[in-house]
Design an enzyme around this catalytic site. Structure first.
Site, mmCIF file in Angstrom:
data_model
loop_
_atom_site.group_PDB
_atom_site.id
_atom_site.type_symbol
_atom_site.label_atom_id
_atom_site.label_comp_id
_atom_site.label_asym_id
_atom_site.label_seq_id
_atom_site.Cartn_x
_atom_site.Cartn_y
_atom_site.Cartn_z
ATOM 1 N N CYS A 110 0.753 -1.228 -0.010
ATOM 2 C CA CYS A 110 -0.113 0.097 -0.047
ATOM 3 C C CYS A 110 0.983 1.265 0.033
ATOM 4 O O CYS A 110 1.497 1.393 -0.834
ATOM 5 C CB CYS A 110 -0.995 0.035 1.103
ATOM 6 N N HIS A 111 1.002 2.187 0.837
ATOM 7 C CA HIS A 111 1.345 3.293 1.079
ATOM 8 C C HIS A 111 3.006 3.021 1.739
ATOM 9 O O HIS A 111 3.929 4.008 1.735
ATOM 10 C CB HIS A 111 0.734 4.388 2.096
#
Length: 181
Positions: A110-111
């Site tokens: 994800c991030h």
């Protein structure tokens, strides 16, 4: 199987996307490995289900007190606030960079690749992430692709990346395989 291997999970004191911590954690345990929660502060960390507070988890060690030599691999869970905080913490960035220098596998979802950008370890690597990081990763010298999971072996170590919680099954499988050598 990763029997006897210890895998670090590096997280901020709060802002971790809970499922991106708990699902890989379970996968490591089910494969016979030992997960350890590393943060920048002692105590407990606060996970989230997107923007809502979820569970807290006990910290096993502080990033400033450990090194990559203490572990066989690294998982970087996502959540927007989690990697944004970690990339501003020198001891966390150092810890991440050590895994690349030691040639040990790293898995980021994800991030989480924001922390990899700060550690300057994505240059000439192919990876994926949450789509909003695409420009950051390209500016840091990476090739960004939109795939469920990317396993990049074109560098000093194996780097496993995925985009989002929906990719967790493939992410966990690829991470465990990378940790198994």
């Amino acid at each position: 199987m990763i029997q006897g291997r210890t895998i670090a999970f590096l997280v901020a004191p709060e802002g971790i996307e809970q499922v991106e911590l708990t699902e890989p954690w379970k996968a490591v345990e089910q494969a016979g490995g030992t997960p350890k929660l590393i943060s920048t502060e002692r105590g407990r960390v606060q996970a989230f289900n997107h923007l809502d507070k979820a569970d807290t988890f006990p910290v096993d060690a502080v990033a400033g007190d450990v090194s990559a030599s203490d572990f066989d691999g690294l998982v970087l869970p996502g959540g927007v606030a989690n990697p944004d905080f970690l990339r501003m913490q020198p001891e966390a960035v150092r810890f991440v960079k050590e895994f690349f220098e030691a040639g040990k596998p790293v898995a980021a979802i994800c991030h989480a690749p924001w922390t990899l950008v700060e550690a300057d370890v994505v240059r000439e690597r192919t990876l994926t992430s949450w789509p909003s990081l695409r420009t950051d990763l390209r500016n840091a010298g990476a090739t960004w692709v939109d795939k469920e999971v990317v396993v990049c072996t074109g560098g000093p170590n194996t780097l496993v990346t995925s985009r989002k919680p929906d990719d967790l099954k493939a992410f966990c499988q690829a991470a465990v395989e990378a940790f198994g050598g």
